[in-house]
Structure formats: C-alpha cells, structure tokens
Scaffold this motif. Structure first.
Motif, PDB file in Angstrom:
ATOM      1  N   TYR A 148       0.841  -1.192   0.000  1.00  0.00           N
ATOM      2  CA  TYR A 148       0.000   0.000   0.000  1.00  0.00           C
ATOM      3  C   TYR A 148       0.880   1.246   0.000  1.00  0.00           C
ATOM      4  CZ  TYR A 148      -3.491  -3.450   1.316  1.00  0.00           C
ATOM      5  OH  TYR A 148      -4.314  -4.550   1.333  1.00  0.00           O
ATOM      6  N   MET A 149       0.816   2.024  -1.091  1.00  0.00           N
ATOM      7  CA  MET A 149       1.671   3.195  -1.227  1.00  0.00           C
ATOM      8  C   MET A 149       1.235   4.347  -0.313  1.00  0.00           C
ATOM      9  SD  MET A 149       2.256   3.181  -5.388  1.00  0.00           S
ATOM     10  CE  MET A 149       3.264   4.668  -5.376  1.00  0.00           C
ATOM     11  N   ASP A 150      -0.040   4.366   0.073  1.00  0.00           N
ATOM     12  CA  ASP A 150      -0.560   5.360   1.030  1.00  0.00           C
ATOM     13  C   ASP A 150      -0.375   6.789   0.534  1.00  0.00           C
ATOM     14  OD1 ASP A 150      -1.804   6.267   3.302  1.00  0.00           O
ATOM     15  OD2 ASP A 150      -0.126   5.874   4.657  1.00  0.00           O
ATOM     16  N   THR A 151      -0.696   7.013  -0.745  1.00  0.00           N
ATOM     17  CA  THR A 151      -0.507   8.354  -1.309  1.00  0.00           C
ATOM     18  C   THR A 151      -1.769   9.214  -1.281  1.00  0.00           C
ATOM     19  OG1 THR A 151      -0.999   7.602  -3.564  1.00  0.00           O
ATOM     20  CG2 THR A 151       1.302   7.508  -2.843  1.00  0.00           C
ATOM     21  N   LYS A 152      -2.834   8.699  -0.682  1.00  0.00           N
ATOM     22  CA  LYS A 152      -4.036   9.514  -0.522  1.00  0.00           C
ATOM     23  C   LYS A 152      -3.938  10.357   0.745  1.00  0.00           C
ATOM     24  CE  LYS A 152      -7.386   8.962  -2.789  1.00  0.00           C
ATOM     25  NZ  LYS A 152      -7.829   9.604  -4.049  1.00  0.00           N
ATOM     26  N   ARG A 153      -3.378   9.755   1.809  1.00  0.00           N
ATOM     27  CA  ARG A 153      -3.220  10.486   3.069  1.00  0.00           C
ATOM     28  C   ARG A 153      -1.929  11.291   3.087  1.00  0.00           C
ATOM     29  NH1 ARG A 153      -4.339   5.657   7.356  1.00  0.00           N
ATOM     30  NH2 ARG A 153      -2.559   4.815   6.179  1.00  0.00           N
ATOM     31  N   LYS A 154      -0.887  10.738   2.455  1.00  0.00           N
ATOM     32  CA  LYS A 154       0.430  11.390   2.424  1.00  0.00           C
ATOM     33  C   LYS A 154       0.700  11.792   0.984  1.00  0.00           C
ATOM     34  CE  LYS A 154       1.893   8.408   6.229  1.00  0.00           C
ATOM     35  NZ  LYS A 154       2.840   7.372   6.685  1.00  0.00           N
ATOM     36  N   GLN A 175       0.659   3.717 -11.161  1.00  0.00           N
ATOM     37  CA  GLN A 175       1.166   3.688 -12.542  1.00  0.00           C
ATOM     38  C   GLN A 175       2.268   4.739 -12.722  1.00  0.00           C
ATOM     39  OE1 GLN A 175      -0.502   1.065 -13.411  1.00  0.00           O
ATOM     40  NE2 GLN A 175      -2.118   1.461 -11.892  1.00  0.00           N
ATOM     41  N   LYS A 176       1.979   5.948 -12.240  1.00  0.00           N
ATOM     42  CA  LYS A 176       2.888   7.072 -12.462  1.00  0.00           C
ATOM     43  C   LYS A 176       4.222   6.881 -11.744  1.00  0.00           C
ATOM     44  CE  LYS A 176       3.226  12.109 -11.996  1.00  0.00           C
ATOM     45  NZ  LYS A 176       2.506  13.352 -11.616  1.00  0.00           N
ATOM     46  N   TYR A 177       4.171   6.396 -10.515  1.00  0.00           N
ATOM     47  CA  TYR A 177       5.383   6.330  -9.705  1.00  0.00           C
ATOM     48  C   TYR A 177       6.001   4.938  -9.648  1.00  0.00           C
ATOM     49  CZ  TYR A 177       4.018  10.986  -8.271  1.00  0.00           C
ATOM     50  OH  TYR A 177       3.685  12.321  -8.280  1.00  0.00           O
ATOM     51  N   PHE A 178       5.368   3.973 -10.316  1.00  0.00           N
ATOM     52  CA  PHE A 178       5.903   2.612 -10.233  1.00  0.00           C
ATOM     53  C   PHE A 178       5.769   1.847 -11.550  1.00  0.00           C
ATOM     54  CE2 PHE A 178       4.444  -1.846  -9.306  1.00  0.00           C
ATOM     55  CZ  PHE A 178       5.711  -2.393  -9.194  1.00  0.00           C
ATOM     56  N   ALA A 179       4.541   1.530 -11.973  1.00  0.00           N
ATOM     57  CA  ALA A 179       4.347   0.550 -13.038  1.00  0.00           C
ATOM     58  C   ALA A 179       4.919   0.975 -14.380  1.00  0.00           C
ATOM     59  CB  ALA A 179       2.861   0.217 -13.185  1.00  0.00           C
ATOM     60  N   GLN A 180       4.904   2.263 -14.670  1.00  0.00           N
ATOM     61  CA  GLN A 180       5.415   2.683 -15.972  1.00  0.00           C
ATOM     62  C   GLN A 180       6.909   2.370 -16.128  1.00  0.00           C
ATOM     63  OE1 GLN A 180       5.013   6.841 -16.848  1.00  0.00           O
ATOM     64  NE2 GLN A 180       5.928   7.533 -14.936  1.00  0.00           N
ATOM     65  N   ARG A 181       7.594   2.172 -15.005  1.00  0.00           N
ATOM     66  CA  ARG A 181       9.007   1.788 -15.070  1.00  0.00           C
ATOM     67  C   ARG A 181       9.180   0.322 -15.470  1.00  0.00           C
ATOM     68  NH1 ARG A 181      10.896   3.482  -9.219  1.00  0.00           N
ATOM     69  NH2 ARG A 181      12.879   2.574  -9.920  1.00  0.00           N
ATOM     70  N   GLU A 219       7.778  13.771  -2.511  1.00  0.00           N
ATOM     71  CA  GLU A 219       8.853  12.925  -1.971  1.00  0.00           C
ATOM     72  C   GLU A 219       8.301  11.573  -1.516  1.00  0.00           C
ATOM     73  OE1 GLU A 219       9.969  17.104  -1.908  1.00  0.00           O
ATOM     74  OE2 GLU A 219       8.237  16.042  -1.065  1.00  0.00           O
ATOM     75  N   TRP A 220       7.141  11.596  -0.855  1.00  0.00           N
ATOM     76  CA  TRP A 220       6.547  10.344  -0.387  1.00  0.00           C
ATOM     77  C   TRP A 220       6.130   9.465  -1.569  1.00  0.00           C
ATOM     78  CZ3 TRP A 220       5.990   7.650   4.032  1.00  0.00           C
ATOM     79  CH2 TRP A 220       5.107   6.571   4.007  1.00  0.00           C
ATOM     80  N   LYS A 221       5.520  10.073  -2.581  1.00  0.00           N
ATOM     81  CA  LYS A 221       5.071   9.293  -3.739  1.00  0.00           C
ATOM     82  C   LYS A 221       6.248   8.632  -4.451  1.00  0.00           C
ATOM     83  CE  LYS A 221       1.087  12.325  -4.486  1.00  0.00           C
ATOM     84  NZ  LYS A 221       0.525  13.401  -5.323  1.00  0.00           N
ATOM     85  N   VAL A 222       7.322   9.399  -4.630  1.00  0.00           N
ATOM     86  CA  VAL A 222       8.517   8.848  -5.288  1.00  0.00           C
ATOM     87  C   VAL A 222       9.096   7.708  -4.466  1.00  0.00           C
ATOM     88  CG1 VAL A 222      10.889   9.354  -5.970  1.00  0.00           C
ATOM     89  CG2 VAL A 222       9.051  10.962  -6.549  1.00  0.00           C
ATOM     90  N   GLN A 223       9.214   7.915  -3.150  1.00  0.00           N
ATOM     91  CA  GLN A 223       9.767   6.876  -2.283  1.00  0.00           C
ATOM     92  C   GLN A 223       8.893   5.624  -2.278  1.00  0.00           C
ATOM     93  OE1 GLN A 223      12.838   6.928  -0.407  1.00  0.00           O
ATOM     94  NE2 GLN A 223      12.244   4.762  -0.494  1.00  0.00           N
ATOM     95  N   SER A 224       7.577   5.812  -2.254  1.00  0.00           N
ATOM     96  CA  SER A 224       6.674   4.667  -2.270  1.00  0.00           C
ATOM     97  C   SER A 224       6.827   3.866  -3.560  1.00  0.00           C
ATOM     98  CB  SER A 224       5.224   5.137  -2.123  1.00  0.00           C
ATOM     99  OG  SER A 224       4.994   5.695  -0.857  1.00  0.00           O
ATOM    100  N   GLY A 225       7.005   4.556  -4.685  1.00  0.00           N
ATOM    101  CA  GLY A 225       7.246   3.863  -5.941  1.00  0.00           C
ATOM    102  C   GLY A 225       8.550   3.079  -5.914  1.00  0.00           C
TER     103      GLY A 225
END
Length: 331
Positions: free
Chosen positions: A63-69, A102-108, A73-79
């Motif tokens: 769980y990347m938890d990018t809705k609450r945080k 997708q943006k911070y992980f899967a597209q890679r 920086e958090w989104k990039v780290q979660s990816g």
C-alpha cells in the motif's frame, strides 16, 4: 537480493506489505496507490481475492498510502519501495491499482526486458500517459457513470437547470474531470473545480450552494488545511461539513460518497475492477499468454445507490421505482 535494495525493502515491510498464505503455484504482487481502510482500496482487494481464491498463488500487497500522504517525496519513495518488492519477491504478475501506482511505479516496468507481466486497474488517465499498453502491460480503465448519475438526479428533481462538479486536486480527480468535461449530460454542468485547501473547498461549496441546483462530487480525500501540508485532512471531516453546509443536494460518483451523505449516485464498483484484474492475472499465470494479448478493457457495472436518510433531511421525495431498482439503499 542486492544490498542496495535492503533498506528500502525493510521500509516497505513497515509501510504495510501484506502476504497471503503461500502454496507456490505462482506469485502475484498487488500494488495499491492508497491505504487499507479506504473503501475503494478494500473493494479492489476483495475483488482480487475473489478472483484468486483457491488458485494457490502467493500474493503480497503493498500500500503506497498516497491519498493520506501527498508530498511528491513520499510518492517517489513509495514507488521505489514497490520496485524493491519486485526485486525481492520476483512476482509472475503485478496488479497495480489507481493512477499513482502507474505514475510512480508501473510505468518503469512497461516494456522492460525481464519485467513481470502487469495488469492495472482503476486508472482514470489515458493509459498512454504511462506508456500503456506495452508488451507486458494491460488492464482495466476507470470511467465514472457521470451522465447516468446526473440523469438519475434529473428524475428526482426534474426542475434542476444547472450543476457544479467539485472534487479534490488529486491526479485521480483531475483525470476524471477531463473525461467528464467531454460527456453530454442531461443537465448542464456549469463549472468544474479542484480545490486544494480547506478554505478553497469551503468557498467552492458555498458558491455552488448559491449558484447551482446540485453538486456532483467525485473525491474529497486530499483536501489539506494548507497547500504545503504533507498530510490530508480526514475525509469524514470534509464530507460531514459539506453535507451540513451545502444548501443543495450533493450527488456522488463513488460508493463512499453516498455512504458519507450524498443523496444518490451510480458508482464505480472497486470489486469489479479487482475481480477483472485478478482474472487477467490468473490467466496470465496459467497460460503462455502475454499481457499484450489482452486488450485494455473498461469496467461497466455501476452500483445504483440512494441515501434515504439524506433525502429525508433535504425533504426530497425519491420515486419508489428508483428505490426498488437501487442496489444499495441507505436508510
């Protein structure tokens, strides 16, 4: 596993990776953009679990938890943490839910030699924004039942002449509004707003109360007290204030909106997204097929929902035929 990934993997474990019972018939990694306890996420998890039950796969969920945080920086780290789980877990298929995954992980992973097969779901943007489809990527797009929800409200209030759509400023909301603006609707939508701060949200609701016959709402989970806050406000606080202070009905495009007090809506069903993605994953593992052999699909089932408690508060009479036909009635 290389040593450079070890600290990130440890962080990932603390951030909330969940593992199911393993029977080693195949491995599936689920990467959720948001957090457990968020209704949409829980529904997707339920759908995936239903599709994969008795398959004997080892399943891990991150769980990347990018809705609450919401900081970049958090989104990039979660990816990065999700990518570390791919390196360590080595899944056969990765299921990625919602746009941030997708943006911070899967597209890679898209088109990368040796990468696992990827099945996305709950994507509001054009998949091409993330390089999808690719040889190893397919999935399910999310498109709201926007015109249908407005048509439902028109049956409740035939005199309605003008609506306003208000949603938070998340990537999900912004991409959803792009789609909504292109739709023909039974009642004109005069304005579309994506407030960032609590003050902006309150003003948008207050203005809509004076200038529209209803508010169409998609999401309200990334509203912040201040624009530079890293943490979002509690969604219930936002919606409770909205329902109490909006002088016109609120209609919603997601299940939790009606559950939290909106009058009605035809909502996207996260369980359908999860089930379709889980079935794709199962077929990929159980055959020699590649993701590129599955066309990108759209979930079609909508949940007709009515909140009779809200209707009573607003002194609105909902046609009996509509109540009888609704899948979910809140009393």
């Amino acid at each position: 596993m290389s040593h450079r990934f070890m600290p990130i993997v440890l962080v990932a474990l603390f951030l909330g990776a969940v593992t199911s019972t393993a029977m080693a018939a195949g491995k599936v990694l689920v990467v959720q953009s948001y957090h457990q306890g968020y209704a949409w996420v829980d529904d997707i998890d339920t759908g995936i679990n239903k599709a994969l039950e008795n398959a004997g796969y080892e399943v891990k969920t991150f769980y990347m938890d990018t809705k609450r945080k919401t900081s970049e920086e958090w989104k990039v780290q979660s990816g990065q943490d999700a990518m570390a789980m791919v390196e360590s877990f080595k899944p056969d298929v990765v299921i990625t839910a919602d746009d941030n995954a997708q943006k911070y992980f899967a597209q890679r992973l898209a088109g990368k030699p040796g990468a696992p097969q990827v099945v996305f779901c709950g994507v509001n943007a054009d998949p091409a924004d993330y390089g999808f489809p690719a040889a190893n990527v397919t999935g399910i797009i999310e498109r709201p039942h926007f015109a249908q929800t407005i048509g439902m409200y028109q049956k409740i209030n035939p005199a309605a002449k003008k609506l306003v759509m208000i949603s938070d400023d998340s990537i999900t909301s912004v991409n959803t509004m792009k789609f909504c603006k292109l739709q023909d609707t039974p009642i004109p939508v005069a304005d579309y707003q994506n407030p960032t701060t609590w003050e902006q949200w309150q003003k948008a609701i207050t203005d809509a109360s004076e200038n529209a016959d209803a508010v169409v709402m998609f999401n309200y989970h990334t509203v912040k007290q201040a624009a530079d806050d890293a943490q979002s406000m509690a969604p219930k606080e936002v919606m409770d204030w909205t329902i109490s202070n909006c002088k016109v009905p609120v209609i919603a495009l997601l299940t939790f909106g009606v559950q939290d007090g909106a009058l009605c809506g035809i909502a996207e069903d996260g369980r359908e997204h999860g089930y379709l993605a889980g079935n794709m994953a199962k077929e990929l593992i159980g055959s020699s097929k590649k993701a590129s052999e599955f066309p990108i699909a759209r979930a079609h089932r909508g949940l007709v929902m009515i909140n009779l408690k809200t209707a009573e508060t607003l002194k609105i009479k909902v046609p009996y035929a509509m109540i009888k036909a609704a899948k979910v009635v809140i009393k």
